[in-house]
Scaffold this active site. Sequence first.
Site, mmCIF file in Angstrom:
data_model
loop_
_atom_site.group_PDB
_atom_site.id
_atom_site.type_symbol
_atom_site.label_atom_id
_atom_site.label_comp_id
_atom_site.label_asym_id
_atom_site.label_seq_id
_atom_site.Cartn_x
_atom_site.Cartn_y
_atom_site.Cartn_z
ATOM 1 N N LYS A 41 0.808 -1.196 0.000
ATOM 2 C CA LYS A 41 0.000 0.000 0.000
ATOM 3 C C LYS A 41 0.852 1.262 0.000
ATOM 4 O O LYS A 41 0.414 2.335 -0.420
ATOM 5 C CB LYS A 41 -0.893 0.032 1.263
ATOM 6 C CG LYS A 41 -1.846 -1.092 1.393
ATOM 7 C CD LYS A 41 -2.637 -0.900 2.704
ATOM 8 C CE LYS A 41 -3.349 -2.166 3.106
ATOM 9 N NZ LYS A 41 -3.931 -2.018 4.451
ATOM 10 N N GLY A 42 2.061 1.170 0.496
ATOM 11 C CA GLY A 42 2.850 2.362 0.810
ATOM 12 C C GLY A 42 3.091 3.319 -0.342
ATOM 13 O O GLY A 42 3.331 4.494 -0.122
ATOM 14 N N GLU A 97 8.025 2.556 -5.854
ATOM 15 C CA GLU A 97 8.134 2.044 -4.482
ATOM 16 C C GLU A 97 8.220 3.190 -3.492
ATOM 17 O O GLU A 97 8.845 4.214 -3.775
ATOM 18 C CB GLU A 97 9.415 1.212 -4.338
ATOM 19 C CG GLU A 97 9.229 -0.287 -4.463
ATOM 20 C CD GLU A 97 8.693 -0.942 -3.196
ATOM 21 O OE1 GLU A 97 8.028 -0.258 -2.384
ATOM 22 O OE2 GLU A 97 8.934 -2.148 -3.035
ATOM 23 N N ASP A 98 7.632 2.998 -2.320
ATOM 24 C CA ASP A 98 7.784 3.987 -1.267
ATOM 25 C C ASP A 98 9.208 3.974 -0.715
ATOM 26 O O ASP A 98 9.864 5.000 -0.600
ATOM 27 C CB ASP A 98 6.752 3.756 -0.150
ATOM 28 C CG ASP A 98 6.733 2.301 0.358
ATOM 29 O OD1 ASP A 98 7.494 1.452 -0.161
ATOM 30 O OD2 ASP A 98 5.947 2.013 1.275
ATOM 31 N N LYS A 129 17.005 2.981 1.912
ATOM 32 C CA LYS A 129 17.863 2.672 3.071
ATOM 33 C C LYS A 129 18.991 1.781 2.560
ATOM 34 O O LYS A 129 18.992 0.575 2.774
ATOM 35 C CB LYS A 129 17.069 1.886 4.119
ATOM 36 C CG LYS A 129 16.024 2.646 4.882
ATOM 37 C CD LYS A 129 15.496 1.747 6.008
ATOM 38 C CE LYS A 129 14.216 2.255 6.586
ATOM 39 N NZ LYS A 129 13.626 1.309 7.554
ATOM 40 N N PHE A 150 13.246 3.742 11.221
ATOM 41 C CA PHE A 150 11.914 3.337 10.785
ATOM 42 C C PHE A 150 11.092 4.601 10.570
ATOM 43 O O PHE A 150 10.883 5.381 11.487
ATOM 44 C CB PHE A 150 11.239 2.418 11.809
ATOM 45 C CG PHE A 150 10.016 1.789 11.243
ATOM 46 C CD1 PHE A 150 10.106 0.651 10.452
ATOM 47 C CD2 PHE A 150 8.757 2.368 11.444
ATOM 48 C CE1 PHE A 150 8.968 0.088 9.880
ATOM 49 C CE2 PHE A 150 7.620 1.806 10.874
ATOM 50 C CZ PHE A 150 7.727 0.666 10.091
ATOM 51 N N VAL A 151 10.667 4.809 9.340
ATOM 52 C CA VAL A 151 9.983 6.054 9.000
ATOM 53 C C VAL A 151 8.509 5.810 8.684
ATOM 54 O O VAL A 151 8.120 4.713 8.272
ATOM 55 C CB VAL A 151 10.670 6.769 7.813
ATOM 56 C CG1 VAL A 151 12.028 7.303 8.215
ATOM 57 C CG2 VAL A 151 10.803 5.849 6.600
ATOM 58 N N ASP A 157 3.507 3.340 6.754
ATOM 59 C CA ASP A 157 2.783 3.103 7.992
ATOM 60 C C ASP A 157 3.634 2.420 9.054
ATOM 61 O O ASP A 157 4.684 1.852 8.774
ATOM 62 C CB ASP A 157 1.572 2.203 7.725
ATOM 63 C CG ASP A 157 1.992 0.750 7.497
ATOM 64 O OD1 ASP A 157 2.907 0.520 6.671
ATOM 65 O OD2 ASP A 157 1.443 -0.141 8.149
ATOM 66 N N ARG A 163 -0.154 6.812 7.636
ATOM 67 C CA ARG A 163 0.001 6.901 6.178
ATOM 68 C C ARG A 163 -0.401 8.275 5.635
ATOM 69 O O ARG A 163 0.073 8.709 4.600
ATOM 70 C CB ARG A 163 -0.883 5.857 5.482
ATOM 71 C CG ARG A 163 -0.435 4.424 5.665
ATOM 72 C CD ARG A 163 -1.181 3.536 4.678
ATOM 73 N NE ARG A 163 -1.119 2.126 5.021
ATOM 74 C CZ ARG A 163 -0.134 1.303 4.713
ATOM 75 N NH1 ARG A 163 0.913 1.761 4.057
ATOM 76 N NH2 ARG A 163 -0.167 0.039 5.048
HETATM 77 P P1 IMP Z 1 12.320 -4.672 1.644
HETATM 78 O O1 IMP Z 1 11.773 -5.866 0.927
HETATM 79 O O2 IMP Z 1 13.071 -5.080 2.890
HETATM 80 O O3 IMP Z 1 13.144 -3.761 0.768
HETATM 81 O O4 IMP Z 1 11.098 -3.890 2.236
HETATM 82 C C1 IMP Z 1 10.357 -3.009 1.534
HETATM 83 C C2 IMP Z 1 9.033 -2.774 2.235
HETATM 84 O O5 IMP Z 1 9.141 -2.816 3.667
HETATM 85 C C3 IMP Z 1 8.549 -1.384 1.910
HETATM 86 O O6 IMP Z 1 7.812 -1.360 0.707
HETATM 87 C C4 IMP Z 1 7.729 -1.042 3.135
HETATM 88 O O7 IMP Z 1 6.423 -1.546 2.990
HETATM 89 C C5 IMP Z 1 8.417 -1.776 4.271
HETATM 90 N N1 IMP Z 1 9.335 -0.889 5.008
HETATM 91 C C6 IMP Z 1 10.687 -0.953 5.025
HETATM 92 N N2 IMP Z 1 11.200 0.021 5.798
HETATM 93 C C7 IMP Z 1 10.147 0.723 6.275
HETATM 94 C C8 IMP Z 1 10.036 1.878 7.135
HETATM 95 O O8 IMP Z 1 11.017 2.476 7.627
HETATM 96 N N3 IMP Z 1 8.775 2.325 7.396
HETATM 97 C C9 IMP Z 1 7.661 1.723 6.880
HETATM 98 N N4 IMP Z 1 7.725 0.649 6.082
HETATM 99 C C10 IMP Z 1 8.955 0.153 5.775
#
Ligand code: IMP
Length: 176
Positions: A41-42, A97-98, A129, A150-151, A157, A163
């Site tokens: 959803k982000g 992507e968020d 990140k 963590f943002v 969210d 959100r």
């Molecule tokens: P990845 O697969 O570890 O790269 O994770 C990506 C997903 O994790 C993002 O699309 C977010 O939904 C979630 N996510 C990762 N870091 C954060 C954060 O700091 N705040 C909120 N959601 C996060």
Amino acid sequence: MRPSELISENAIAERVAALGAALSAEYRDAARPPLLVCVLKGGFVFLADLVRAIDVEVEVDFIGVSSYGAATSSSGEVRVTKDLEHAMEGRDVVIVEDIVDTGLTLAFLVDSFRRRGARSVRVVALLDKRGRRRVDVPVDFVGFEIGNRFVVGYGLDADERYRHLPYVGVLEEDHG
Ligand code: IMP
């Protein structure tokens, strides 16, 4: 509790405008409009602002994913909770992507879209990140690089909260 501001609404607007200009330049001469795939959803707030900063034709689709144990498992199981409506065959795809954290979600999506026959797959992420990456996956357009915090806000969210915030913030407990 109100998260404290890390990236202001104005700073986001400026970067989104620049990302929109970069994407417009990239696809200005494309034979067919690129397909922007918003990762739910982000990504919904970012997508909504980004499309309005792009001045070439685009098409939009949505994919829902949830990752299980992405933080703890190296396999990074990713499950598709809502699939695309468009066919990928021959399309220039832009994943919206968020945030990219470990990269596992993105690696899964890039691989899946290539296997479905996309002509090209590029990635635009508002937040990166980079220090947390566990798989090497290229992010072509990045809004902001951030540290290991963590943002929340601007679509992101914490247990479905925050959100709606127009800025990106950190929760007070996070002294990371
Ligand atoms: P990845 O697969 O570890 O790269 O994770 C990506 C997903 O994790 C993002 O699309 C977010 O939904 C979630 N996510 C990762 N870091 C954060 C954060 O700091 N705040 C909120 N959601 C996060």
